[in-house]
Design a protein around this motif. Structure first.
Motif, PDB file in Angstrom:
ATOM      1  N   VAL A  20       0.852  -1.184   0.000  1.00 18.82           N
ATOM      2  CA  VAL A  20       0.000   0.000   0.000  1.00 18.82           C
ATOM      3  C   VAL A  20       0.893   1.240   0.000  1.00 18.82           C
ATOM      4  O   VAL A  20       2.034   1.196   0.452  1.00 18.82           O
ATOM      5  CB  VAL A  20      -0.940   0.030   1.231  1.00 18.82           C
ATOM      6  N   ASN A  21       0.374   2.314  -0.526  1.00 17.61           N
ATOM      7  CA  ASN A  21       1.083   3.595  -0.473  1.00 17.61           C
ATOM      8  C   ASN A  21       0.625   4.311   0.787  1.00 17.61           C
ATOM      9  O   ASN A  21      -0.571   4.498   0.995  1.00 17.61           O
ATOM     10  CB  ASN A  21       0.782   4.445  -1.700  1.00 17.61           C
ATOM     11  N   GLU A  22       1.588   4.689   1.613  1.00 15.18           N
ATOM     12  CA  GLU A  22       1.260   5.327   2.879  1.00 15.18           C
ATOM     13  C   GLU A  22       1.872   6.720   2.941  1.00 15.18           C
ATOM     14  O   GLU A  22       2.952   6.962   2.430  1.00 15.18           O
ATOM     15  CB  GLU A  22       1.807   4.511   4.055  1.00 15.18           C
ATOM     16  N   LYS A  23       1.162   7.604   3.605  1.00 11.58           N
ATOM     17  CA  LYS A  23       1.660   8.953   3.831  1.00 11.58           C
ATOM     18  C   LYS A  23       2.665   8.889   4.980  1.00 11.58           C
ATOM     19  O   LYS A  23       2.448   8.195   5.957  1.00 11.58           O
ATOM     20  CB  LYS A  23       0.488   9.868   4.189  1.00 11.58           C
ATOM     21  N   ARG A  24       3.762   9.603   4.841  1.00 11.97           N
ATOM     22  CA  ARG A  24       4.741   9.623   5.925  1.00 11.97           C
ATOM     23  C   ARG A  24       4.250  10.512   7.058  1.00 11.97           C
ATOM     24  O   ARG A  24       3.355  11.345   6.873  1.00 11.97           O
ATOM     25  CB  ARG A  24       6.109  10.096   5.429  1.00 11.97           C
ATOM     26  N   ALA A  25       4.845  10.363   8.219  1.00  9.15           N
ATOM     27  CA  ALA A  25       4.506  11.208   9.365  1.00  9.15           C
ATOM     28  C   ALA A  25       4.895  12.649   9.074  1.00  9.15           C
ATOM     29  O   ALA A  25       5.886  12.906   8.387  1.00  9.15           O
ATOM     30  CB  ALA A  25       5.230  10.710  10.611  1.00  9.15           C
ATOM     31  N   GLN A  26       4.125  13.587   9.609  1.00 10.15           N
ATOM     32  CA  GLN A  26       4.443  15.006   9.472  1.00 10.15           C
ATOM     33  C   GLN A  26       5.631  15.353  10.368  1.00 10.15           C
ATOM     34  O   GLN A  26       5.782  14.795  11.457  1.00 10.15           O
ATOM     35  CB  GLN A  26       3.257  15.866   9.909  1.00 10.15           C
ATOM     36  N   ILE A  27       6.440  16.267   9.911  1.00 12.35           N
ATOM     37  CA  ILE A  27       7.516  16.788  10.754  1.00 12.35           C
ATOM     38  C   ILE A  27       6.846  17.666  11.813  1.00 12.35           C
ATOM     39  O   ILE A  27       6.075  18.570  11.464  1.00 12.35           O
ATOM     40  CB  ILE A  27       8.507  17.631   9.927  1.00 12.35           C
ATOM     41  N   PRO A  28       7.108  17.424  13.096  1.00  7.82           N
ATOM     42  CA  PRO A  28       6.505  18.279  14.118  1.00  7.82           C
ATOM     43  C   PRO A  28       6.946  19.736  13.948  1.00  7.82           C
ATOM     44  O   PRO A  28       8.099  20.008  13.608  1.00  7.82           O
ATOM     45  CB  PRO A  28       7.048  17.706  15.429  1.00  7.82           C
ATOM     46  N   VAL A  29       6.032  20.661  14.171  1.00  6.77           N
ATOM     47  CA  VAL A  29       6.350  22.086  14.062  1.00  6.77           C
ATOM     48  C   VAL A  29       7.448  22.438  15.065  1.00  6.77           C
ATOM     49  O   VAL A  29       8.386  23.161  14.740  1.00  6.77           O
ATOM     50  CB  VAL A  29       5.083  22.940  14.291  1.00  6.77           C
TER      51      VAL A  29
END
Length: 162
Positions: A20-29
């Motif tokens: 599956v194609n997964e979105k990576r985690a967001q970089i924390p602000v």
């Protein structure tokens, strides 16, 4: 010597996968590994981009920007989110140019250039400066999130001395 590529993009039309194609985690602000919440970043090789303004009161006038790759360094807390130890964000500095096509160095112009110069100690009167001099310099970066094409993306919000 045969230099022809064996790459055939049409192969991907029928290529099957079970992944599956997964979105990576967001970089924390805010960087949880740093007291000031900033990320250390190494400036990569800067390139230029240019074109003509397409609309508005400046339509038909040229524009130029510096495309600035920033290799962010992530500590254990951010890597624990599934992000690598290093991650590249790209910043862009649009330059103010004179009607004659030169760099506008008058007060209040080219603020993004000034911020990079100040963050790297290269904004000193009488000392030469060129954008390539920034390559390899270390700065601190404040990351922000913004909505772009219906997705939240990271962007460089602030550049500070390391």
């Amino acid at each position: 010597m045969n230099t022809a590529s064996v790459f055939d993009p049409s192969v991907f039309l029928d290529a099957q996968t079970t992944e599956v194609n997964e979105k990576r985690a967001q970089i924390p602000v805010d960087n949880p590994d740093s007291e000031d919440g900033l990320y250390m970043a190494v400036i990569g090789e800067i390139k230029t981009d240019s074109g003509m303004i397409g609309k508005g009161e400046n339509a038909g006038k040229p524009w130029i920007s510096m495309v600035i790759p920033l290799k962010l360094q992530f500590g254990a807390a951010v890597q624990g989110l599934g992000l690598p130890a290093e991650f590249q964000l790209t910043d862009r500095a649009f330059l103010d140019i004179t009607p004659q096509g030169g760099l506008d160095n008058s007060k209040g112009k080219n603020n993004q250039q000034r911020k990079y110069r100040e963050a790297t100690g290269l904004n000193k009167p009488g000392e030469p400066f060129a954008w390539r001099m920034l390559t390899g310099k270390v700065v601190k970066v404040k990351v922000a999130h913004e909505l772009y094409n219906d997705a939240i993306v990271e962007k460089v919000n602030q550049i500070l001395p390391s």
